[in-house]
Motif scaffolding. Structure first.
Motif, mmCIF file in Angstrom:
data_model
loop_
_atom_site.group_PDB
_atom_site.id
_atom_site.type_symbol
_atom_site.label_atom_id
_atom_site.label_comp_id
_atom_site.label_asym_id
_atom_site.label_seq_id
_atom_site.Cartn_x
_atom_site.Cartn_y
_atom_site.Cartn_z
ATOM 1 N N GLN A 1 28.698 68.579 46.722
ATOM 2 C CA GLN A 1 27.532 67.772 47.114
ATOM 3 C C GLN A 1 27.850 66.285 47.102
ATOM 4 O OE1 GLN A 1 23.715 68.671 46.055
ATOM 5 N NE2 GLN A 1 23.887 70.791 46.719
ATOM 6 N N THR A 2 28.695 65.866 46.174
ATOM 7 C CA THR A 2 29.101 64.465 46.135
ATOM 8 C C THR A 2 29.890 64.125 47.394
ATOM 9 O OG1 THR A 2 29.160 64.494 43.733
ATOM 10 C CG2 THR A 2 30.375 62.727 44.827
ATOM 11 N N ALA A 3 30.778 64.997 47.792
ATOM 12 C CA ALA A 3 31.565 64.777 49.005
ATOM 13 C C ALA A 3 30.663 64.705 50.236
ATOM 14 C CB ALA A 3 32.606 65.873 49.175
ATOM 15 N N VAL A 4 29.665 65.549 50.288
ATOM 16 C CA VAL A 4 28.727 65.548 51.411
ATOM 17 C C VAL A 4 27.961 64.233 51.450
ATOM 18 C CG1 VAL A 4 26.618 66.626 52.331
ATOM 19 C CG2 VAL A 4 28.516 68.050 51.535
ATOM 20 N N ARG A 5 27.522 63.752 50.285
ATOM 21 C CA ARG A 5 26.787 62.474 50.229
ATOM 22 C C ARG A 5 27.685 61.313 50.667
ATOM 23 N NH1 ARG A 5 24.367 64.765 45.722
ATOM 24 N NH2 ARG A 5 25.753 63.733 44.266
ATOM 25 N N ILE A 6 28.924 61.327 50.230
ATOM 26 C CA ILE A 6 29.868 60.265 50.613
ATOM 27 C C ILE A 6 30.087 60.286 52.128
ATOM 28 C CG2 ILE A 6 32.284 59.529 50.434
ATOM 29 C CD1 ILE A 6 32.136 60.445 47.462
ATOM 30 N N GLN A 7 30.260 61.500 52.659
ATOM 31 C CA GLN A 7 30.455 61.651 54.104
ATOM 32 C C GLN A 7 29.234 61.165 54.875
ATOM 33 O OE1 GLN A 7 33.392 62.660 54.997
ATOM 34 N NE2 GLN A 7 33.053 62.727 57.158
#
Length: 142
Positions: free
Chosen positions: A2-8
């Protein structure tokens, strides 16, 4: 994850927001251009917007999403030229594949010579299978 998705999402936001705003104005409300890739619904009216923005965006994930969203029969006659143009300037292997793959769906007979020229150029060997498929698909009725 989820952190990666938010960063993306944050990284693509400046380039994606204008696209999403234009899509929403046509009734295609979504959080991402990837929503079009993953829908079963048709979105013919959105194709010109996707074609317009593909050359304007630089984020690889967004470019791939646009290319994949243009990999639909409704983009035939509208997206071939811009997809070939973008393929000629693209160096990222995954994006090159996505752009060439879109051509397997949208290529028209008038594009055959340009597709063949790409096939004859060793610089496009990495996507030659997709370009050959684009030409082969011209032989079968759409």
């Amino acid at each position: 994850h989820q952190t990666a998705v938010r960063i993306q999402a944050a990284a693509t936001k400046p380039e994606q927001d204008p696209i999403l705003n234009e899509l929403a104005a046509l009734g295609y409300a979504s959080d991402s251009v990837w929503d079009l890739v993953n829908t079963k619904e048709t979105y013919a009216a959105a194709i010109p917007i996707l074609v317009k923005f593909l050359p304007l965006v630089s984020h690889p994930v967004l470019r791939e999403g646009l290319a994949r969203a243009l990999t639909v029969p409704e983009a035939r006659g509208l997206a071939g030229k811009v997809l070939m143009f973008e393929l000629r300037k693209e160096s990222d292997p995954e994006l090159r594949w996505a752009l060439a793959n879109a051509l397997t769906v949208v290529t028209e007979r008038k594009d055959a010579e340009a597709i063949q020229a790409l096939l004859d150029d060793p610089a496009y060997q990495d996507v030659s299978e997709r370009l050959e498929k684009a030409l082969k698909n011209l032989q079968s009725p759409h």
